[in-house]
Design an enzyme around this catalytic site. Sequence first.
Site, PDB file in Angstrom:
ATOM      1  N   ARG A   1      -7.856   4.080  15.927  1.00  0.00           N
ATOM      2  CA  ARG A   1      -7.827   5.001  16.887  1.00  0.00           C
ATOM      3  C   ARG A   1      -8.634   4.273  17.712  1.00  0.00           C
ATOM      4  O   ARG A   1      -8.549   4.115  18.822  1.00  0.00           O
ATOM      5  CB  ARG A   1      -8.823   5.818  16.371  1.00  0.00           C
ATOM      6  CG  ARG A   1      -7.350   7.025  15.327  1.00  0.00           C
ATOM      7  CD  ARG A   1      -8.277   8.483  15.216  1.00  0.00           C
ATOM      8  NE  ARG A   1      -8.974   9.108  16.825  1.00  0.00           N
ATOM      9  CZ  ARG A   1      -9.926   8.845  17.313  1.00  0.00           C
ATOM     10  NH1 ARG A   1     -11.200   8.326  17.139  1.00  0.00           N
ATOM     11  NH2 ARG A   1      -9.958   8.968  18.619  1.00  0.00           N
TER      12      ARG A   1
ATOM     13  N   VAL B   1      -6.364   2.322  20.000  1.00  0.00           N
ATOM     14  CA  VAL B   1      -5.436   3.352  20.723  1.00  0.00           C
ATOM     15  C   VAL B   1      -6.857   4.273  21.682  1.00  0.00           C
ATOM     16  O   VAL B   1      -6.353   3.625  22.948  1.00  0.00           O
ATOM     17  CB  VAL B   1      -5.124   4.799  20.133  1.00  0.00           C
ATOM     18  CG1 VAL B   1      -4.448   5.712  21.022  1.00  0.00           C
ATOM     19  CG2 VAL B   1      -4.299   3.898  19.063  1.00  0.00           C
ATOM     20  N   GLU B   2      -7.857   4.530  21.604  1.00  0.00           N
ATOM     21  CA  GLU B   2      -8.599   5.458  22.507  1.00  0.00           C
ATOM     22  C   GLU B   2      -9.503   4.104  23.474  1.00  0.00           C
ATOM     23  O   GLU B   2      -9.210   4.157  24.335  1.00  0.00           O
ATOM     24  CB  GLU B   2     -10.096   6.055  21.161  1.00  0.00           C
ATOM     25  CG  GLU B   2      -9.172   7.159  20.548  1.00  0.00           C
ATOM     26  CD  GLU B   2      -9.279   8.569  21.392  1.00  0.00           C
ATOM     27  OE1 GLU B   2      -9.529   8.153  22.829  1.00  0.00           O
ATOM     28  OE2 GLU B   2      -9.127   9.295  21.130  1.00  0.00           O
ATOM     29  N   GLY B   3     -10.376   3.062  23.201  1.00  0.00           N
ATOM     30  CA  GLY B   3     -10.898   2.544  23.714  1.00  0.00           C
ATOM     31  C   GLY B   3     -10.495   0.796  24.254  1.00  0.00           C
ATOM     32  O   GLY B   3     -11.753   0.551  24.854  1.00  0.00           O
TER      33      GLY B   3
END
Length: 202
Positions: free
Chosen positions: A18, A21-23
């Site tokens: 994640r 995907v996030e940062g």
Amino acid sequence: MFEGKLDRYGVPRELKYRAVVEGALNPRADSWAGASGLWQFMPATGAQYGLRKNQYVNTFYDPVSNADAGARYLRDLYKMYKDWNLAISAYNCGPGNVNKAIRRAGTRNYWQIRKYLPKETQAYVPSFIAVNYLFNFYNQHKMKPQYFRYSFFDLKMIRMEKNTTFRELGKKFSYSFLKFANPQFTSEVIPEGSIVYVREGG
């Protein structure tokens, strides 16, 4: 480091992706919506999980604090939904939007409620699945990873007994590495009581 945090709170290790995907693995990532850090916390939610910022320190940018908060938030969202697709969707758009989508769809089946989620969130779980696949099966597609030159396990944490600066600490440790490993400090000042990540041997 991610795996250690996820293990501690009973969250599947796959969810470490994640942070890609996030940062995009950038500890100082900031979104257009106001989320910050590797695990992209909005200010109010981050504050609930102990993240804070002032003129000198922004723990939204601290990889360890941010990852710890992210693992706890995922754990709490899973307790709420008992479904990881719904939990990570709620992480992206907020539980309110997921609850609204569930009511509109009349089901808790993620794939049936997906079309009722905000547009960005509709792409979120498929993006997570794609990144997860890429990290696990890159060799089947003749892709060669570039390994990072530093390991989290090369670092140790030290607590500052008094106010100091990067320049001062740089007399004992590499200044450039200190700046790289401590994105949570937003100026040259390192306040008393702060945790600083340093590398053994300089």
